[in-house]
Every structure is written in structure tokens, then in C-alpha cells.
Design an enzyme around this catalytic site. Structure first.
Site, mmCIF file in Angstrom:
data_model
loop_
_atom_site.group_PDB
_atom_site.id
_atom_site.type_symbol
_atom_site.label_atom_id
_atom_site.label_comp_id
_atom_site.label_asym_id
_atom_site.label_seq_id
_atom_site.Cartn_x
_atom_site.Cartn_y
_atom_site.Cartn_z
ATOM 1 N N HIS A 105 0.615 4.019 7.245
ATOM 2 C CA HIS A 105 0.844 4.712 5.980
ATOM 3 C C HIS A 105 1.440 6.098 6.232
ATOM 4 O O HIS A 105 1.053 6.783 7.175
ATOM 5 C CB HIS A 105 -0.474 4.848 5.208
ATOM 6 C CG HIS A 105 -1.100 3.526 4.884
ATOM 7 N ND1 HIS A 105 -2.207 3.053 5.553
ATOM 8 C CD2 HIS A 105 -0.739 2.574 3.987
ATOM 9 C CE1 HIS A 105 -2.519 1.861 5.067
ATOM 10 N NE2 HIS A 105 -1.644 1.538 4.129
ATOM 11 N N SER A 160 0.790 -1.229 0.000
ATOM 12 C CA SER A 160 0.000 0.000 0.000
ATOM 13 C C SER A 160 0.824 1.282 0.000
ATOM 14 O O SER A 160 0.423 2.278 -0.604
ATOM 15 C CB SER A 160 -0.964 0.006 1.188
ATOM 16 O OG SER A 160 -0.275 -0.194 2.393
ATOM 17 N N ASP A 184 -3.148 5.988 11.329
ATOM 18 C CA ASP A 184 -3.138 4.527 11.454
ATOM 19 C C ASP A 184 -1.750 3.986 11.793
ATOM 20 O O ASP A 184 -1.585 2.803 12.073
ATOM 21 C CB ASP A 184 -3.677 3.854 10.194
ATOM 22 C CG ASP A 184 -2.853 4.152 8.941
ATOM 23 O OD1 ASP A 184 -1.765 4.761 9.051
ATOM 24 O OD2 ASP A 184 -3.311 3.777 7.843
#
Length: 366
Positions: A250, A34, A247
Site C-alpha cells: 500500500h 485496497s 508492507d
């Protein structure tokens, strides 16, 4: 004058009609999960991309078609991605390569992917373990074989320029033992063999969010930094000081910019170029934003929280780090969280993000 005008027009349209190989066209393969796809908010300055920074689309989408070059305006991997490490990697390369050079990226990434997904012999076994529908959908965009798609596009690109390096940002999922090191080396060796690359082709691997940013996967960096041992083609781009989103997985927009530049610096060093750090026009705030939250819980399981600054959102996470719910706040300072919405969770982490960019965490434990 006519000759100069003709040359100008030819260069202006060249990215869309490239056919002959150009040794000044530097192509880089970009692999990962990601953080390689990109989750950063894209700002106007990030869309101001040099004309000689290009992306060879690996999937179809709005403004992109598989196998066609486009100006590398983010998002580059997929329509629903965000700013990524590739964006400022490319800018940093261009700022230091010889005049007239172009940079092309080929980006193949799947959110949450284990390293085995990119192994040409083990990918089927890995895919058989995937249960998440969103991950299956992303893998399907590569016809179920991301490695094969990368090879297909890389061979196409070799007719137009030279593949000069490989960058990887992957590891949050599984870079926790030395097996990961062996798997990365195998993928690198397979790429070198299948694309007939120079055996000295540089590989730059990025750290995940570090302990200085309270990164959820920071322990993976210990293994990532062992990769260059006995593997002289490999270099590691440090994530120290690269800010993370709430989070803690990221990078945020500034974090992607910084880490992308470091990828570029390491690649330039590996290729033998002198470099200077690419300077963004983004001006840092002259202060460190802060936020505090006072909270209480009643007998009905309702948490009443009041922040000292307007809130953008609140993320509610499980003990394993999964986001259970996101509450969009639209500038309010007061939030009510009903813990009964999560009957199977004895532990909750609540991350409050202010409109000033500051965050604060609260935990609810048994």
C-alpha cells in the site's frame, strides 16, 4: 446586490439539492481494491477539500448515506478507509478544469479483490471462492454485486452531470497474465454499453508499487503497461517514485498524493485539457531519514533488536508477504520478538518503521 446574493446562496447549497443536468459537473467512476479504497494516513491538509469536489456515497456510514452526495473529505469509500488515489485525482482535475466546474467521484472498491469481482457476468463465481470474512463483509456492503451498485449510482449521477472518465487501481491480486487485460477491457466495454457512454470515454489505470520502492507486486506492472496496446482509450498512471508503506503493498500518504495527481494528469490529457501539476502545501523534509537496527537471536528463539532511532512499529511478515503480527513501539528503540509465536514459519521478514518515517528490513531464514 439582491440578485448576486441569491445566486451565491443557490450555489452554496447546490451540491445537496442537485436535480438538473450540469455539463460542468465532471463525474468519474473509480474502481479497484485496497489502494483504491485507500490506506494512507489522513492529515489535516487532506481534509481541506474544495467545495466543488464531491463524492456520491456507495455505502452507508458515518457522515455518508448511500446515493447521496457529500463533500469529498477523506475517507471517501468507507468509514474505515484512508487517503486514496481519488483524493488528489479530484484536486488535480479541479485545478485544471474550466472555472465553475465541479468534480464528482463514485468509488466502488473491495480490499484484495480480483478483477472478476467487477465483471457483471463472472462476479458470482468469484464470490464463491472468497473465504476471508472481512472481504465478504465489504462485498456485502454492495449487496453482493459491486458492478450493479456502480451502475445504479452512475445512472443516478447522469441525471446531474456527465460521466467523463473511469479510473482503476487494481492488479496486486491478479494482474500477472494477459487474461487480466481481456477482463479489464470487458468491464470497460460493459460500462460504456450499460451507461450509454461515449465510446471514447478515457480509462486511466494505475501501476502498483514499483520495483524502485521494492513493491511486493511490482511484476504486475509489466501486464498493466500492456493494457493501452490496441486500446486507445486507455492510459497508465506511473507509480515510479510513489512511496510505499512497510508492507510494500500500500502507498503511504505522500505516495497516494503523487499517484493521485498522476491519475489526474493522464485524465486531463485524455480529455484534451492542458494541465499543470497540483501543488500541495506539504513541504518535503530537507533530508532523507535513515534508521539502522542491530539484532541477535538467543537459544530460546527471542530476537533482541535495538534501533538507532525511536520506533513507531514493527511488522512481522511471512514469506508470502502476509502480516503475521504488528508490534506498536510508541517511540522505544528496543524490541523483543518471540519467533516461537510463529511455529509454522521458517522464514520471517521484520520491517522496522521509525518515528522519522524511515524503514529497515531484517530477515530470519533457516
Amino acid at each position: 446586490m439582491l440578485k448576486k446574493l441569491f445566486l451565491f446562496v443557490a450555489v452554496a447549497f447546490f451540491p445537496l439539492t442537485m436535480s438538473a443536468q450540469d455539463e460542468n459537473f465532471y463525474i468519474f467512476l473509480c474502481i479497484g481494491q485496497s489502494n483504491m479504497n485507500g490506506k494512507g494516513e489522513i492529515e489535516e491538509i487532506d481534509r481541506a477539500v474544495p467545495d466543488n469536489f464531491l463524492s456520491l456515497s456507495a455505502v452507508d456510514g458515518k457522515g455518508r448515506k448511500r446515493g447521496q452526495w457529500r463533500k469529498a473529505v477523506p475517507p471517501n469509500s468507507r468509514d474505515d478507509a484512508g487517503l486514496s488515489v481519488v483524493d488528489y485525482f479530484g484536486r488535480t482535475m479541479l485545478a485544471n478544469l474550466p472555472e465553475g466546474a465541479r468534480v464528482g467521484i463514485i468509488q466502488v472498491a473491495v480490499d484484495g479483490a480480483g478483477i472478476d469481482l467487477f465483471d457483471k457476468t463472472n462476479y458470482r463465481r468469484y464470490i464463491s471462492t472468497v473465504t476471508e470474512s472481512w472481504k465478504k463483509k465489504q462485498i456485502a456492503q454492495y449487496d453482493g454485486n459491486p458492478y450493479a451498485r456502480l451502475i445504479e449510482l452512475a445512472r443516478q449521477a447522469q441525471d446531474e452531470g456527465d460521466i467523463r472518465g473511469i479510473i482503476i487501481h487494481q492488479g496486486e491480486t491478479d494482474a500477472y497474465d494477459k487474461q487480466w487485460i481481456a477482463k479489464v477491457k470487458k468491464i470497460y466495454n460493459d460500462l460504456v454499453h450499460d451507461l450509454d457512454l461515449d465510446i471514447r470515454t478515457p480509462l486511466v489505470v494505475g501501476e502498483v508499487g514499483g520495483t524502485d520502492q521494492r513493491g511486493e507486486c511490482a511484476r504486475a506492472n509489466k501486464i498493466i503497461n500492456q493494457l493501452p496496446k490496441g486500446f486507445q482509450q486507455c492510459h497508465v498512471a506511473s507509480s515510479k517514485g510513489c512511496s510505499l508503506q512497510s508492507d510494500r503493498l500500500h502507498f503511504d500518504t505522500d505516495g497516494y498524493r503523487t499517484l493521485g495527481r498522476r491519475f489526474g494528469m493522464k485524465m486531463l490529457q485524455a480529455l484534451g485539457f492542458e494541465f499543470h501539476e497540483y501543488k500541495s502545501e506539504v513541504v518535503a523534509a530537507p533530508y532523507q531519514p535513515t534508521i539502522d537496527v542491530n539484532a541477535s537471536i538467543d537459544t530460546q528463539g527471542l530476537i533482541m533488536a535495538q534501533a538507532t532511532e525511536p520506533l513507531r512499529r514493527v511488522d512481522i511478515l511471512s514469506q508470502s508477504g502476509d502480516i503475521l503480527k504488528t508490534i506498536q513501539c510508541d517511540g522505544t528503540r528496543n524490541v523483543v520478538i518471540n519467533t516461537r509465536e510463529f511455529p509454522n514459519e521458517s522464514y520471517l521478514k521484520m520491517i522496522f518503521l521509525g518515528t522519522n518515517g524511515a524503514t529497515v528490513e531484517l530477515e530470519m531464514t533457516p
